[in-house]
Design an enzyme around this catalytic site. Structure first.
Site, PDB file in Angstrom:
ATOM      1  N   ARG B  22     -60.750 -82.604  24.696  1.00 25.02           N
ATOM      2  CA  ARG B  22     -60.987 -81.593  23.691  1.00 25.02           C
ATOM      3  C   ARG B  22     -62.483 -81.254  23.602  1.00 25.02           C
ATOM      4  NH1 ARG B  22     -59.626 -83.710  18.832  1.00 25.02           N
ATOM      5  NH2 ARG B  22     -58.826 -85.607  19.791  1.00 25.02           N
ATOM      6  N   ASN B  87     -46.353 -69.460   8.747  1.00 27.07           N
ATOM      7  CA  ASN B  87     -47.350 -69.087   9.740  1.00 27.07           C
ATOM      8  C   ASN B  87     -47.063 -69.728  11.090  1.00 27.07           C
ATOM      9  OD1 ASN B  87     -49.695 -67.799  10.610  1.00 27.07           O
ATOM     10  ND2 ASN B  87     -50.888 -69.661  10.287  1.00 27.07           N
ATOM     11  N   ASP B  90     -44.293 -67.885  12.710  1.00 27.07           N
ATOM     12  CA  ASP B  90     -44.673 -66.523  13.004  1.00 27.07           C
ATOM     13  C   ASP B  90     -45.704 -66.444  14.129  1.00 27.07           C
ATOM     14  OD1 ASP B  90     -44.663 -63.838  12.604  1.00 27.07           O
ATOM     15  OD2 ASP B  90     -46.393 -63.903  11.270  1.00 27.07           O
ATOM     16  N   ARG B 172     -45.768 -38.319  13.494  1.00 27.67           N
ATOM     17  CA  ARG B 172     -46.369 -37.023  13.191  1.00 27.67           C
ATOM     18  C   ARG B 172     -45.400 -36.281  12.276  1.00 27.67           C
ATOM     19  NH1 ARG B 172     -47.914 -34.075  18.613  1.00 27.67           N
ATOM     20  NH2 ARG B 172     -48.642 -32.539  17.082  1.00 27.67           N
ATOM     21  N   HIS B 173     -45.896 -35.244  11.653  1.00 26.80           N
ATOM     22  CA  HIS B 173     -44.999 -34.390  10.886  1.00 26.80           C
ATOM     23  C   HIS B 173     -44.008 -33.736  11.837  1.00 26.80           C
ATOM     24  CE1 HIS B 173     -47.251 -31.075  12.626  1.00 26.80           C
ATOM     25  NE2 HIS B 173     -48.343 -31.772  12.351  1.00 26.80           N
ATOM     26  N   ASN B 179     -47.101 -25.007  15.104  1.00 23.54           N
ATOM     27  CA  ASN B 179     -46.835 -25.627  16.403  1.00 23.54           C
ATOM     28  C   ASN B 179     -46.120 -24.620  17.308  1.00 23.54           C
ATOM     29  OD1 ASN B 179     -46.039 -28.880  14.980  1.00 23.54           O
ATOM     30  ND2 ASN B 179     -47.975 -28.096  15.776  1.00 23.54           N
ATOM     31  N   ARG B 223     -46.870 -29.923   5.665  1.00 20.40           N
ATOM     32  CA  ARG B 223     -45.947 -30.319   6.717  1.00 20.40           C
ATOM     33  C   ARG B 223     -45.652 -31.808   6.742  1.00 20.40           C
ATOM     34  NH1 ARG B 223     -50.782 -28.452   8.678  1.00 20.40           N
ATOM     35  NH2 ARG B 223     -51.860 -29.511  10.402  1.00 20.40           N
ATOM     36  N   GLU B 243     -55.356 -33.497   8.655  1.00 20.18           N
ATOM     37  CA  GLU B 243     -55.673 -33.272  10.066  1.00 20.18           C
ATOM     38  C   GLU B 243     -57.159 -32.993  10.282  1.00 20.18           C
ATOM     39  OE1 GLU B 243     -55.226 -33.953  12.864  1.00 20.18           O
ATOM     40  OE2 GLU B 243     -54.077 -32.520  14.066  1.00 20.18           O
ATOM     41  N   TYR B 283     -63.735 -36.091  16.251  1.00 20.56           N
ATOM     42  CA  TYR B 283     -62.940 -37.322  16.147  1.00 20.56           C
ATOM     43  C   TYR B 283     -63.756 -38.423  15.482  1.00 20.56           C
ATOM     44  CZ  TYR B 283     -58.611 -36.113  18.537  1.00 20.56           C
ATOM     45  OH  TYR B 283     -57.387 -35.584  18.836  1.00 20.56           O
ATOM     46  N   HIS B 308     -50.971 -36.436  11.189  1.00 15.38           N
ATOM     47  CA  HIS B 308     -51.197 -35.385  12.172  1.00 15.38           C
ATOM     48  C   HIS B 308     -51.685 -35.973  13.491  1.00 15.38           C
ATOM     49  CE1 HIS B 308     -51.011 -32.602   8.709  1.00 15.38           C
ATOM     50  NE2 HIS B 308     -51.519 -33.649   8.089  1.00 15.38           N
ATOM     51  N   GLN B 309     -51.641 -35.162  14.520  1.00 14.40           N
ATOM     52  CA  GLN B 309     -51.923 -35.652  15.868  1.00 14.40           C
ATOM     53  C   GLN B 309     -53.258 -36.386  15.975  1.00 14.40           C
ATOM     54  OE1 GLN B 309     -50.734 -33.872  19.898  1.00 14.40           O
ATOM     55  NE2 GLN B 309     -52.591 -32.738  19.359  1.00 14.40           N
ATOM     56  N   VAL B 311     -55.350 -37.565  13.709  1.00 15.53           N
ATOM     57  CA  VAL B 311     -55.475 -38.710  12.809  1.00 15.53           C
ATOM     58  C   VAL B 311     -54.644 -39.872  13.332  1.00 15.53           C
ATOM     59  CG1 VAL B 311     -55.054 -39.526  10.456  1.00 15.53           C
ATOM     60  CG2 VAL B 311     -55.897 -37.204  10.846  1.00 15.53           C
ATOM     61  N   ARG B 313     -53.823 -40.414  16.396  1.00  9.30           N
ATOM     62  CA  ARG B 313     -54.497 -40.983  17.574  1.00  9.30           C
ATOM     63  C   ARG B 313     -55.542 -42.009  17.169  1.00  9.30           C
ATOM     64  NH1 ARG B 313     -55.148 -35.203  20.601  1.00  9.30           N
ATOM     65  NH2 ARG B 313     -53.390 -35.384  22.046  1.00  9.30           N
TER      66      ARG B 313
END
Lengths: 677, 375
Positions: B22, B87, B90, B172-173, B179, B223, B243, B283, B308-309, B311, B313
């Site tokens: 150890r 724990n 898990d 996503r919405h 779109n 949306r 967004e 971004y 939204h796309q 966010v 990401r």
């Protein structure tokens, strides 16, 4: 008022029936903010590797108790920022971007397009729908006479001023319909601690930080109410702080407390406040539980912040610095005075109980910042709570000033503000750097001398200082009554002192001149830390100090506001090339950004970590950088509004000093002789 | 390595051979870390080991200070037996030490291992050290001698963490009217197909979440709220989930942007993470405003985010550790439920398509044409 009470209030066991104090206030509408101007940080690539604090975290613990914390790195941290280059057309020999924005003082343009912040869309919220409209491509506008932005407006720390309804904070990332942020609900931060423990410091510092983030916050100091409600010919009863006080005294105590609570609830209910900071002793468990219940019943979360000391020397130092400036101790030997004062606290508050209530949420600050014990009570207060702890980890009871100065000039006449060029200091610039250093050293020597005089047992007062203090006090007083929002505590004279002590106005003058008495041991030229940006002229200006052995650190975060396409353009040139952007800029010089540029708000957001480090720094700190960044840092320390920040002036022939103070920061300008503004 | 999957005996303090091994492992780990500091300009190294004795900690402290590195200890202290067992099941049974073993057997071995540690365990109480002690997973925290901003930032982050098992659901919405026309931003309504997705979403979510509690977060735009409106859970709207603001390009198509702002179009492709729309956001800006969301996500348990796309990401990139030159280019299709399960060693991802056709909003670098629609 003859008493020299410590700034304390031994909380009576009263509940608060809140009818004794109601200032004439108008029912206010909900918090209106402008557009949800969501914006973020941009970063420029560091010129040089900046100082990095290298730490390692040893993880220890019994296995099975959650030893493995994976620490994901956020996208912004995974790779270095590749700087956004400004695609600016270079036009030579034109006045600067700064001069442009600060030269707009004469006119302001009211637009019919959109609301104030950032324009374009209507305010919306964490709850509610949004009408997102495109920017009106051709805004109609009229030219209105600009309200004069005077220096005085921002020369006084506005931290105790009420917030106007339309208030938008300098580093606010977005606004909501409700006016509250982070879904944190309403919160009451209750200070706990004996006198001279720095409660007022924490109350005011937290107010400053939370307001900066956009959280509607107000600090209520119980001592202010006690003083206000004490009639002119009436002496605060001797048993005021005793648990077994007389009936009359108890009634008076309840009245004081009720007045304070009434204002707190007014702030929640009528001003749509989110965070109240309650600055009082709150020294017994029964008291705290009752207060928690009162708040919880009104659906307000409660966080107790206890200022606790195990280090008697630290308390004594605090007392010496802050408390014994009161007239009581005039002529007394300082050591004797400290002893006397401490004895007085002990006598008056014999039954102080430190916090152990596990059902309450509290943080115990041991010896200011040496150790934190955080207890999560029955209700977790969420993100905002953690953010407050984060701030407290960096907040220090400051000893030492912050000095702001500009870099020396370069060779080309417009080089100063041409974002892309990064030239050397000119001969004149070198001269300036030397004068800057000499002036600062002279100032520090002079300050030392004065402090030595004042701290002497006979407390010989400097007449000039006394006069200055009175003037500052008047300015402060007038500024407080001219606030645009509802003023809590109208007509009260705020204490102007170096610490938690709240002497009466007769003592104010001296208090101000004894600011930071322990500066004597602490503040010496060698204790001045210098921060500069990574621009060459700034670095070269700071070099003078490095040569003297002062700790000098380059920080890319201090680099000037990126002017984008506006870089190097004159006002006329901008108007011609970017007429639309030009108009938008004048509508809102704080939030508007030219293409590829940063706004002041962007700078404020990117400076967050530096602001916290500034809070941490002990001793004097000299910051040399571009005027655009100085404006924002100054705006933080003096609680300036977003309307004022873009117009703050930092002429080259002045060093701007901010003297930190628990209750209110003091601004001070030191002229550098024989230098052009 | 001597033993890739050591048994509990290895961790017995009285086992001299084990102790030697150890110690050797600790030395090697620290050597590697020091090498990383000096050769790869490391800033924060994390030494994940038990470090359960004063002696061991002092050894680490002295070694690092000598190298000019500020040590900071993080102790997770727990006396809640239920939490510990939870724990173990898990976390520990999926550790590399137990790969391929029967979970019950692994748990048993692990309990043994803990006993060995407990025999010699000493909690941190040396007040000269910099440390954060987290007691019973954030019911109390003790923070001692924080020396720098970076350390305070680390503690701040740790205070938001918990180790309960939970999942984050991202969607996503549904397909919006914008779109369909290829327009950016705006605040349009769902298209008929988007509305179909909104109707189907409760079933998808139910299948993924089961009976566990869930909170739904949406942005403040129509949306996302329309998409989430049938979800029978507590809902919260966050301004910070709106967004990415396309500024002057809001409401335009990529083709229009390319014509009207050709330089911008190119600049954006050259560095999509840093590019900021005129009057809008980059971004990077979105990442900055998501800080409260990320911290709150760490603190909470099961959360579903309808956003939204761009966010999405950014949030996805945080949990999946996607570098920032790639994250703005990730394909996140419409009408798909993404399930992220943060585990100690990595985050598990499952994608559940709703099988409702939608246009694609994915654009390749340089192109103004959107990819083929999903089915």
């Amino acid at each position: 008022m003859s008493s020299n009470l410590p700034d304390t209030f031994h909380d009576s066991d009263s509940d608060s029936d809140s009818n004794s104090n109601s200032h004439g206030s108008t029912k206010s509408s909900t918090y209106e903010s402008g557009k949800d101007n969501v914006t973020g940080v941009t970063s420029t690539p560091p010129r040089k590797p900046i100082e990095l604090t290298v730490s390692t975290v040893g993880v220890s613990g019994t296995p099975g108790s959650g030893t493995t914390f994976t620490v994901p790195i956020s996208p912004s941290a995974t790779s270095p920022a590749s700087g956004r280059s400004a695609s600016s057309p270079t036009v030579t020999n034109k006045p600067s971007f700064n001069d442009l924005s600060s030269g707009l003082g004469g006119i302001s343009i009211a637009s019919t397009a959109g609301s104030r912040v950032g324009g374009g869309t209507t305010g919306t919220g964490d709850s509610g729908n949004i009408n997102r409209s495109k920017l009106d491509p051709v805004p109609s506008f009229t030219i209105l006479p600009q309200k004069k932005t005077t220096r005085r407006n921002s020369d006084v720390d506005a931290i105790h001023r009420s917030l106007p309804k339309s208030h938008v904070s300098p580093a606010q990332l977005y606004s909501t319909d409700s006016g509250h942020l982070y879904h944190a609900g309403k919160l009451c931060i209750v200070l706990v601690g004996l006198p001279a423990r720095g409660k007022t410091h924490h109350a005011v510092a937290l107010t400053r930080y939370l307001r900066w983030l956009g959280v509607k916050t107000h600090a209520f100091h119980l001592g202010d109410y006690r003083r206000k409600l004490t009639p002119k010919d009436f002496r605060v009863p001797d048993d005021y702080f005793m648990p077994n006080a007389s009936k009359e005294t108890k009634a008076f105590r309840q009245k004081v407390e009720a007045a304070c609570l009434a204002d707190m609830f007014k702030f929640y209910d009528e001003e749509n406040g989110q965070v109240v900071i309650y600055d009082a002793v709150n020294g017994t468990s029964a008291k705290r539980r009752a207060l928690a219940k009162t708040m919880t019943d009104r659906n307000v979360g409660v966080l107790f912040v206890e200022c606790f000391f195990t280090d008697k020397n630290l308390v004594a130092r605090n007392v010496r610095d802050v408390k014994i400036s009161s007239p009581d101790y005039q002529g007394m030997d300082p050591d004797e005075a400290v002893k006397h004062y401490l004895r007085r606290i002990e006598l008056r508050i014999p039954d102080y109980e430190t916090m152990t209530e596990t059902e309450l949420t509290y943080v115990k600050l041991v010896n200011v910042s040496e150790r934190f014990i955080i207890n999560y009570g029955e209700r977790h207060l969420g993100y905002l709570f953690n953010r407050i702890i984060f701030f407290l980890m960096n907040s220090r009871i400051k000893v030492g000033s912050v000095f702001f100065a500009r870099a020396g000039s370069g060779n080309a006449s417009n080089e100063e503000d041409d974002y892309k060029s990064d030239g050397h200091l000119s001969g004149k610039g070198e001269e300036y750097a030397e004068k800057l250093k000499e002036t600062l050293w002279a100032h520090i020597d002079e300050r030392r001398l004065k402090l030595a005089q004042i701290s002497a047992p006979d407390l010989a007062l400097d007449k000039k200082l006394q006069r200055q203090a009175r003037v500052a006090h008047e300015v402060l007083r007038s500024s407080m009554s001219s606030g645009t929002g509802t003023d809590f505590m109208e007509n009260i004279s705020p204490p102007v002192t170096s610490g938690t002590s709240t002497p009466n106005s007769s003592a104010d003058a001296r208090a101000i001149s004894t600011i930071r008495a322990d500066a004597l041991n602490f503040q010496d030229k060698s204790n001045v830390t210098v921060w500069c940006s990574t621009r060459l002229r700034t670095v070269q200006t700071a070099e003078r100090f490095a040569q003297e052995g002062n700790k000098t650190i380059q920080r890319s975060l201090l680099n000037q506001l990126n002017p984008g396409v506006a870089g190097g353009l004159t006002e006329a040139g901008l108007k011609e090339e970017f007429p639309y952007e030009y108009l938008r800029h004048q509508q809102d010089p704080y939030h508007h950004r030219y293409p590829r540029a940063e706004s002041y708000q962007d700078v404020a957001v990117r400076l967050e970590s530096l602001i916290l480090e500034m809070e941490r720094t002990q001793g004097d700190l000299l910051i040399i950088c571009h005027e655009t960044v100085l404006r924002v840092l100054y705006g933080y320390l003096m609680a300036c509004s977003v309307e004022d920040i873009p117009f703050l002036r930092f002429p080259r022939n002045e060093i701007v000093e901010i003297v930190p103070n628990a209750y209110i920061n003091q601004g001070n300008r030191i002229t550098i002789p024989n230098v052009d503004p | 390595m001597e033993a890739a999957q050591p048994s509990a005996l290895f961790f017995d303090a009285h086992n001299e051979e084990g102790a030697r091994l150890r110690r050797q492992a600790a030395i090697r780990a620290i050597e590697d870390m020091l090498k990383w500091f000096s050769e790869e300009d490391g800033v924060v190294g994390i030494l994940d080991a038990t470090n359960s004795t004063k002696q061991r900690r002092q050894w680490i402290q002295d070694l690092l200070v000598k190298q000019g590195i500020e040590p900071m200890f993080v102790e997770s202290w727990c006396d809640d037996q239920e939490l510990i067992m939870h724990n173990i099941m898990d976390v520990k049974t999926c550790s590399p030490d137990y790969t391929g073993q029967d979970p019950d057997e692994a748990a048993k071995d692990f309990m043994e291992r803990i006993k060995k540690y407990e025999e010699v365990y000493e909690t941190i109480n040396d007040e000269s050290l910099t440390y954060a002690k987290i007691i019973n997973v954030n019911s109390q925290v003790i923070i001692n001698r924080i020396q720098s901003y970076v350390q305070s930032r680390i503690v701040y982050y740790l205070m938001n963490l918990h180790i309960k098992r939970r999942c984050i659901y991202l969607s996503r919405h549904g397909e919006s009217e914008f779109n369909l026309t290829g327009q950016l931003g705006g605040d349009s309504n769902l298209s008929p197909r988007g509305d179909l997705y909104a109707h189907k979403l409760p079933q998808l979510v139910k299948e993924a979440v089961g009976d566990q509690p869930l909170t739904v977060w949406t942005s403040t735009l129509k949306r996302t709220q329309q998409t989430a409106r049938f979800l029978p859970y507590r809902q919260m709207q966050w301004k910070a989930l709106d967004e990415l603001d396309a500024g002057v390009c809001d409401g335009m198509t990529y083709e229009e942007i390319k014509q009207e702002y050709p330089e911008d179009f190119e600049a954006r492709d050259a560095n999509k993470f840093e590019y900021r729309y005129r009057g809008g956001e980059s971004y990077r800006d979105v990442v900055a405003r998501l800080e409260p969301i990320i911290m709150e996500l760490e603190r909470q348990e099961n959360i579903m985010i309808v956003t939204h796309q761009a966010v999405l990401r950014c949030i996805y990139a945080y949990f999946m550790n996607v570098p920032q030159d790639r994250s703005p280019w990730m394909d996140v299709p419409l009408h798909t439920l993404i399930r992220l399960e943060p585990r100690p060693y990595s985050t598990l991802e499952t994608r559940v398509p709703a099988n409702i056709p939608a246009v694609s909003t994915y654009r390749e670098k340089g192109s103004t044409v959107l990819a083929a629609p999903t089915k």
